[in-house]
Write a protein that holds these residues in place. Structure first.
Motif, PDB file in Angstrom:
ATOM      1  N   ILE A  28       0.416  -0.915   0.087  1.00 43.43           N
ATOM      2  CA  ILE A  28      -0.304  -0.375  -0.349  1.00 43.43           C
ATOM      3  C   ILE A  28       0.856   1.006  -0.302  1.00 43.43           C
ATOM      4  N   LEU A  29       1.792   1.036   0.702  1.00 49.46           N
ATOM      5  CA  LEU A  29       3.154   2.446   0.578  1.00 49.46           C
ATOM      6  C   LEU A  29       3.176   3.138   0.105  1.00 49.46           C
ATOM      7  N   GLU A  30       3.863   1.289  -0.675  1.00 45.83           N
ATOM      8  CA  GLU A  30       4.888   1.887  -2.246  1.00 45.83           C
ATOM      9  C   GLU A  30       3.897   2.235  -3.969  1.00 45.83           C
ATOM     10  N   ARG A  31       2.729   1.576  -3.613  1.00 50.00           N
ATOM     11  CA  ARG A  31       1.494   2.126  -4.419  1.00 50.00           C
ATOM     12  C   ARG A  31       1.372   3.197  -4.272  1.00 50.00           C
ATOM     13  N   SER A  32       2.060   4.310  -3.197  1.00 46.22           N
ATOM     14  CA  SER A  32       1.593   5.756  -2.891  1.00 46.22           C
ATOM     15  C   SER A  32       2.504   6.386  -3.179  1.00 46.22           C
ATOM     16  N   GLY A  33       3.908   5.383  -3.832  1.00 47.23           N
ATOM     17  CA  GLY A  33       5.484   6.229  -3.819  1.00 47.23           C
ATOM     18  C   GLY A  33       6.002   6.500  -2.956  1.00 47.23           C
ATOM     19  N   LEU A  34       5.336   5.439  -1.700  1.00 46.56           N
ATOM     20  CA  LEU A  34       6.999   5.804  -1.202  1.00 46.56           C
ATOM     21  C   LEU A  34       8.159   4.908  -0.648  1.00 46.56           C
ATOM     22  N   PHE A  35       9.086   4.732  -0.348  1.00 43.32           N
ATOM     23  CA  PHE A  35      10.075   4.383  -0.197  1.00 43.32           C
ATOM     24  C   PHE A  35       9.905   2.737   0.836  1.00 43.32           C
ATOM     25  N   VAL A  36       8.937   1.795   0.555  1.00 44.31           N
ATOM     26  CA  VAL A  36       9.909   1.315   2.204  1.00 44.31           C
ATOM     27  C   VAL A  36      11.262   0.399   1.823  1.00 44.31           C
ATOM     28  N   ALA A  37      12.291   0.064   2.494  1.00 44.25           N
ATOM     29  CA  ALA A  37      13.159  -0.113   2.541  1.00 44.25           C
ATOM     30  C   ALA A  37      13.660  -1.665   3.174  1.00 44.25           C
ATOM     31  N   ARG A  38      11.875  -1.945   4.474  1.00 47.73           N
ATOM     32  CA  ARG A  38      12.872  -3.043   4.753  1.00 47.73           C
ATOM     33  C   ARG A  38      10.723  -3.693   5.470  1.00 47.73           C
ATOM     34  N   LEU A  39      10.817  -4.514   4.884  1.00 46.59           N
ATOM     35  CA  LEU A  39       9.454  -5.791   5.914  1.00 46.59           C
ATOM     36  C   LEU A  39       9.879  -6.720   6.891  1.00 46.59           C
ATOM     37  N   THR A  40       9.324  -6.454   7.945  1.00 47.89           N
ATOM     38  CA  THR A  40      10.006  -6.833   9.037  1.00 47.89           C
ATOM     39  C   THR A  40       9.250  -7.842  10.058  1.00 47.89           C
ATOM     40  N   ASN A  41       8.694  -8.709  10.998  1.00 52.88           N
ATOM     41  CA  ASN A  41       8.576  -9.525  12.131  1.00 52.88           C
ATOM     42  C   ASN A  41       9.158  -8.889  13.298  1.00 52.88           C
ATOM     43  N   ASN A  42       8.262  -8.909  14.492  1.00 50.53           N
ATOM     44  CA  ASN A  42       8.195  -8.590  15.392  1.00 50.53           C
ATOM     45  C   ASN A  42       7.380  -8.336  16.944  1.00 50.53           C
ATOM     46  N   ALA A  43       7.462  -9.953  17.213  1.00 55.04           N
ATOM     47  CA  ALA A  43       5.980 -10.244  17.671  1.00 55.04           C
ATOM     48  C   ALA A  43       5.719 -10.046  19.275  1.00 55.04           C
ATOM     49  N   THR A  44       5.624  -8.753  19.376  1.00 57.27           N
ATOM     50  CA  THR A  44       5.452  -8.038  20.405  1.00 57.27           C
ATOM     51  C   THR A  44       3.965  -7.763  20.468  1.00 57.27           C
ATOM     52  N   ASP A  45       3.283  -8.330  19.916  1.00 53.92           N
ATOM     53  CA  ASP A  45       1.502  -8.386  19.352  1.00 53.92           C
ATOM     54  C   ASP A  45       0.893  -6.642  20.233  1.00 53.92           C
ATOM     55  N   THR A  46       1.100  -5.846  19.397  1.00 55.18           N
ATOM     56  CA  THR A  46       0.643  -4.095  19.924  1.00 55.18           C
ATOM     57  C   THR A  46      -0.989  -4.061  19.054  1.00 55.18           C
ATOM     58  N   SER A  47      -1.570  -3.725  20.609  1.00 57.86           N
ATOM     59  CA  SER A  47      -2.439  -3.355  20.138  1.00 57.86           C
ATOM     60  C   SER A  47      -2.775  -2.094  19.028  1.00 57.86           C
ATOM     61  N   SER A  48      -2.424  -0.785  19.410  1.00 53.27           N
ATOM     62  CA  SER A  48      -2.511   0.116  18.092  1.00 53.27           C
ATOM     63  C   SER A  48      -1.053   0.237  17.832  1.00 53.27           C
ATOM     64  N   SER A  49      -1.426   0.323  16.428  1.00 52.48           N
ATOM     65  CA  SER A  49       0.439   0.974  15.335  1.00 52.48           C
ATOM     66  C   SER A  49       0.749   2.737  16.199  1.00 52.48           C
ATOM     67  N   LEU A  50       1.775   2.372  15.287  1.00 52.72           N
ATOM     68  CA  LEU A  50       2.666   3.576  16.106  1.00 52.72           C
ATOM     69  C   LEU A  50       3.746   3.641  14.773  1.00 52.72           C
ATOM     70  N   ILE A  51       3.838   5.052  14.937  1.00 56.92           N
ATOM     71  CA  ILE A  51       4.798   5.120  13.656  1.00 56.92           C
ATOM     72  C   ILE A  51       6.281   6.030  14.583  1.00 56.92           C
ATOM     73  N   LEU A  52       6.602   5.566  14.255  1.00 53.87           N
ATOM     74  CA  LEU A  52       8.505   5.754  15.029  1.00 53.87           C
ATOM     75  C   LEU A  52       9.443   6.575  13.858  1.00 53.87           C
ATOM     76  N   THR A  53      10.440   7.349  14.264  1.00 52.22           N
ATOM     77  CA  THR A  53      10.672   8.614  13.443  1.00 52.22           C
ATOM     78  C   THR A  53      12.272   8.999  14.801  1.00 52.22           C
ATOM     79  N   LYS A  54      13.117   9.421  13.797  1.00 54.25           N
ATOM     80  CA  LYS A  54      14.428   9.560  14.127  1.00 54.25           C
ATOM     81  C   LYS A  54      14.129  10.776  14.572  1.00 54.25           C
ATOM     82  N   SER A  55      13.425  11.560  13.807  1.00 56.77           N
ATOM     83  CA  SER A  55      13.260  13.153  14.617  1.00 56.77           C
ATOM     84  C   SER A  55      11.915  13.389  13.939  1.00 56.77           C
TER      85      SER A  55
END
Length: 108
Positions: A28-55
């Motif tokens: 979805i992100l790539e079709r919108s023109g964004l650059f996705v560098a990596r896809l991965t999993n982390n089994a923390t089972d978070t209820s709400s999505s988050l956007i983390l950023t360096k700055s």
């Protein structure tokens, strides 16, 4: 919509037990023109999505686009360690709130 050329790499992390969410969201992100560098999993089972950023000063256009493309506009948190760990300026942690109903039913 297409974004201007920005050096803002994105890592999409599926934190749920539902397989394929990082891939689906990355597409979805790539079709919108964004650059996705990596896809991965982390089994923390978070209820709400988050956007983390360096700055908050970097990648504003990309963060705004991700917020627009995700139904619940995930909270944006500055987390330099996550940016380093996932090797991207922006990290989308996909939580249970982004699991499509048809996939949630299959997991039960």
């Amino acid at each position: 919509f297409q974004l201007s050329d920005q050096p803002c790499s994105i890592t999409v992390v599926n934190t749920t037990p539902v397989s394929g969410l990082a891939t689906d969201m990355g597409t979805i992100l790539e079709r919108s023109g964004l650059f996705v560098a990596r896809l991965t999993n982390n089994a923390t089972d978070t209820s709400s999505s988050l956007i983390l950023t360096k700055s908050l000063d970097e990648c504003q256009e990309v963060i705004a686009a991700i917020s627009t493309l995700t139904p619940n506009s995930p909270e944006v948190v500055v987390d330099e360690d996550a940016a380093i760990r996932y090797r991207a300026r922006v990290v989308l942690l996909v939580g249970q709130d982004l699991v499509p109903a048809e996939k949630a039913e299959k997991e039960d």
